[in-house]
Design an enzyme around this catalytic site. Structure first.
Site, PDB file in Angstrom:
ATOM      1  N   ASP A 238       3.451   2.952   2.191  1.00 16.61           N
ATOM      2  CA  ASP A 238       4.509   1.948   3.156  1.00 16.61           C
ATOM      3  C   ASP A 238       5.734   1.842   3.266  1.00 16.61           C
ATOM      4  OD1 ASP A 238       4.546   0.266   5.012  1.00 16.61           O
ATOM      5  OD2 ASP A 238       4.705  -1.282   3.974  1.00 16.61           O
TER       6      ASP A 238
ATOM      7  N   THR B 113       8.678   0.074   4.758  1.00 15.42           N
ATOM      8  CA  THR B 113       9.609  -1.262   4.858  1.00 15.42           C
ATOM      9  C   THR B 113       8.845  -2.208   3.353  1.00 15.42           C
ATOM     10  OG1 THR B 113       9.464  -1.254   7.001  1.00 15.42           O
ATOM     11  CG2 THR B 113      10.088  -3.542   5.759  1.00 15.42           C
TER      12      THR B 113
ATOM     13  N   ASP C  98       3.224  -2.938   0.895  1.00 14.94           N
ATOM     14  CA  ASP C  98       3.547  -4.810   0.125  1.00 14.94           C
ATOM     15  C   ASP C  98       3.247  -5.607   0.706  1.00 14.94           C
ATOM     16  OD1 ASP C  98       5.207  -3.380   1.886  1.00 14.94           O
ATOM     17  OD2 ASP C  98       6.940  -5.163   1.383  1.00 14.94           O
TER      18      ASP C  98
END
Length: 800
Positions: free
Chosen positions: A488, A490, A688
């Protein structure tokens, strides 16, 4: 014509095949997918829904609904055929057609498709505990039962082990406390008690032989029962085995093996319970109430009373109750829960809004288009659940060898009995039986059972020193085999929040002056970008105070009066609204900054642009070096992000990402992983957010950042506690060291077993004139375990 249908209760590949078989009787061109659970039928004529339902009902508890597109573009479902129940009344209830399955069990690995069992006897294929259908997510009865078994077993095993290990010599201090015969009978009582506690695992071993699906339960059950029965025989015939050597009694081995096995089952139950609880927690992120609008008046209703087409009111700060489209009003919506991106998204008429996201700005009205189990967040729950269950269990090296080792040992024991019982010059039934039992005893997997868990245990401890939490042992096995790492952006590669990188003065203002002005303007706002301006002022010890005359301009920025001057802070649309011209020089500078993947806000005072604010979600400093290291290991790096393509490309170019896919939804990430896995690649996924959870669960190795969502961490097998991306490199190195150590341990264990079995079978009898004595057998088994433990402890000194 092509017609789409939703298929209810299609949960696995076995169901998929049954549905396909039923629908192909109506048309040749039929496509059936699991994710989403839909079918597409291409036919020259319309097929009656009742006929389709009738065919499906013969195959199982499946129901079918036709998917149509309404005038406003929303998907609508027909009523469930033969089940005239309004959908919203059953969103939180088990399907009626599955009630006959409640209380039955299925294998969580779906080894036999959708087959169910009457009781939890363990899967006959993989040996795992079965899962109850319709059981409560809070029901941890099995976990508590296993914990109780573990405590009872450990209390019994410790003294048995102590007596056996320190009582090998007749002159041991043990026999000054306990009479010799009493010590032997205490070991018998202890081992018998532990076998009774773990009796269901003996049943699993029996089933594995009955079905010939040999696994570690087979190996442990065979060795333990052989050791126990032979030890009982020796105990009841002490006069026959009267010798100065240590008696061939192995009660302690039986107790230790079964206690370790119960420990493993308890840890498995804990992991499964946590998974179910996490899914329930995610559903609770959706509000339980909604504000219904009827003829201009509002009524608060329970979420399960909302129906498709209802008009709802959502106020600022509220969570959106269901999926829908905006009817009136403009607002900003924080969709971080679903997309992982922290910046609110501007929404207006006909834009889609999703359940669980937060209305951060102004009130709006919406029309419900998806409710209950059809909402996006409910589909994420379903994707996570399916992904976590659909992956076949990883067969560790010991398990793979067990399939060959068990029948070989049995064959050797049988040949040993035949030779020493009937063929040799010393032939006697008792002698043949004793030697055959000796083969099974020496093959008992003491060191083999320790080989993997001891190394894993030490490796997990080593990882914890570096802030690497290993939650599933198989992660250490697979990480060093990884071909592709999907990440990912961000919060994983970047810090995960917008920050004011700098303010570039364009006129007669200093950077400090502009920081103060923009902080004054944003002091009363909780918007993430507004906070970036106030944080910058705080970091540089610049005093600021809120200004009362501030207006938020939806989707464009903010404007207000400070010291009698009109101040604008926002995008180009805000300047155009106020009829401000932007010079070519400033436009060129802005384009240059945007090509770096950064956001630019204009600062204007009294209708003149006086500065540029550069807002950026900064890369973590260790990312570039870590990715270069992973490339050196021939690992391909792919970035999947919900952010825009321009920003994603800019980040990827800075750190040499191999491939970039932007504006990815949770189902897109999941589909990407499934596609790559079909190519035979082993994938590690690092993320996350809740939006990453389905991908983390589906990947061979899911890795969550420590600052991420609870759900992401729950479904990941590894969590990087200190949020450092460089720990991915350390986790990879740890995996390599641990797997090498396990292979060494297995080598030690099998060398001892092979040599021991050869001695016990009498292979060297005519060469050296001896068989394996019970004392040497006990010492050899002990030495093999000690060597395995000592080798595993070397991992403590590894530098990551």
């Amino acid at each position: 014509m092509k017609t789409r249908y939703k298929i209810n209760e299609m949960t696995c590949s076995g169901c998929q095949a049954k549905v396909m078989e039923a629908l192909q009787t109506f048309a040749d061109n039929v496509e059936v997918s699991l994710h989403p659970a839909e079918a597409v039928i291409e036919s020259n004529k319309r097929i009656d829904l009742e006929d389709l339902q009738h065919a499906l009902s013969k195959k199982g508890p499946y129901t079918i609904q036709e998917i149509t597109i309404s005038a406003n573009g929303a998907e609508e479902l027909s009523e469930i055929a033969h089940h005239a129940v309004h959908s919203h009344n059953n969103n939180n209830e088990p399907p009626k057609q599955l009630e006959h399955l409640k209380g039955k069990y299925y294998c969580p690995m779906l080894c036999e498709g959708d087959k169910v069992y009457e009781s939890n006897v363990g899967c006959p294929i993989c040996g795992m505990d079965l899962v109850q259908i319709g059981g409560s997510t809070n029901n941890n009865e099995e976990q508590n039962h296993l914990k109780k078994l573990l405590i009872q077993s450990a209390i019994i095993t410790i003294p048995v082990f102590f007596i056996a290990m320190f009582g090998m010599s007749h002159n041991s201090f043990i026999y000054k406390i306990l009479p010799y015969n009493v010590a032997l009978w205490l070991q018998f009582i202890g081992a018998t008690s532990v076998l009774f506690l773990g009796r269901k695992y003996l049943k699993r071993a029996y089933i594995s032989f009955k079905t010939w699906n040999l696994n570690m339960f087979s190996l442990i059950g065979l060795g333990a029962i052989a050791a126990y029965l032979f030890s009982v025989y020796v105990l009841l015939n002490l006069h026959t085995f009267h010798t100065n050597d240590h008696l061939p009694i192995y009660f302690e081995s039986v107790a230790v093996i079964f206690t370790l096995m119960i420990l493993g089952q308890w840890l498995e139950a804990r992991a499964h319970q946590k998974t179910k609880s996490s899914l329930e927690h995610l559903l609770h992120l959706v509000p339980q109430k909604a504000t219904l609008l009827i003829n201009g008046s509002t009524t608060e209703i329970a979420i399960d009373k909302v129906q498709i087409g209802d008009e709802l009111l959502v106020k600022p700060g509220e969570k959106i109750p269901v999926d829908g489209i905006i009817l009136s009003g403009k607002t900003s919506v924080n969709e971080a829960l679903l997309t992982g991106e922290p910046l609110p998204v501007n929404k207006e008429g006909n834009d889609e809004v999703l359940a669980g996201s937060i209305n951060t700005d102004q009130s709006f009205t919406m029309k419900a288009t998806r409710i209950g189990q059809t909402t996006t967040i409910a589909q994420i729950v379903e994707m996570v659940n399916k992904a976590s269950l659909s992956r076949a269990p990883i067969q560790r090296l010991a398990d793979k060898i067990s399939g060959y080792f068990v029948p070989i040992v049995v064959l050797i024991a049988l040949l040993t009995f035949i030779y020493w019982g009937f063929i040799s010059t010393e032939a006697s039934l008792l002698f043949g039986l004793q030697n055959a039992i000796a083969v099974l005893i020496i093959a008992c997997p003491c060191a083999l059972g320790l080989a993997t868990p001891v190394s894993i245990s030490v490796g997990i401890g080593k990882g914890a020193e570096y802030g690497i939490l290993i939650k599933k042992a198989e992660a250490l096995e697979l990480l060093q085999k990884t071909n592709v790492i999907i990440t990912d952006k961000t919060g994983t590669l970047t810090e995960g929040k917008p920050s004011l990188e700098q303010i570039i003065p364009m006129k007669n203002f200093s950077e400090e002056q502009l920081i103060k002005i923009t902080a004054d303007l944003n002091a009363n706002s909780e918007h993430p970008i507004a906070k970036a301006f106030t944080d910058k002022a705080i970091d540089q010890d610049i005093a600021f105070k809120p200004t009362k005359m501030v207006a938020n301009v939806q989707g464009k920025g903010v404007q207000g009066m400070i010291n009698g001057k009109k101040v604008l802070l926002g995008n180009e649309a805000l300047l155009k609204q106020n009829r401000l011209e932007i010079s070519l020089e400033i436009k060129s500078k802005v384009t240059e900054i945007q090509n770096q993947g950064k956001t630019v806000s204009y600062i204007a005072i009294n209708n003149e642009v006086v500065g540029l604010a550069v807002i950026h979600d900064a890369l973590k400093p260790e990312v570039k070096e870590t990715i270069a290291y992973l490339h050196s290991k021939n690992i391909k790096i792919i970035m999947l992000t919900g952010d825009h393509q321009l920003t994603a490309n800019a980040i990827a170019n800075q750190i040499a990402i191999d491939e970039v896919f932007a504006q990815q939804l949770p189902q897109d990430k999941l589909a990407m992983i499934e596609s790559i896995q079909k190519e035979g690649k082993i994938i590690a996924m690092i993320g996350d957010g809740i939006n990453d959870a389905p991908a983390l669960a589906k990947a061979d190795v899911g890795i969550a950042m420590g600052s991420g969502s609870d759900l992401a961490q729950d479904f990941a097998k590894i969590t990087l506690l200190n949020n450092s991306f460089s720990n991915l490199k350390k986790a990879y190195n740890l995996s390599t060291h641990v797997m090498k150590n396990i292979q060494q341990n297995l080598f030690f264990a099998f060398v001892y077993n092979v040599v021991g079995v050869a001695f016990a079978a009498g292979v060297f009898y005519y060469a050296i004139g001896m068989l394996l004595s019970p004392m040497i057998a006990a010492l050899a088994m002990c030495l093999s375990s000690v060597s395995v433990i000592a080798n595993a402890l070397r991992l403590r000194n590894v530098k990551l």
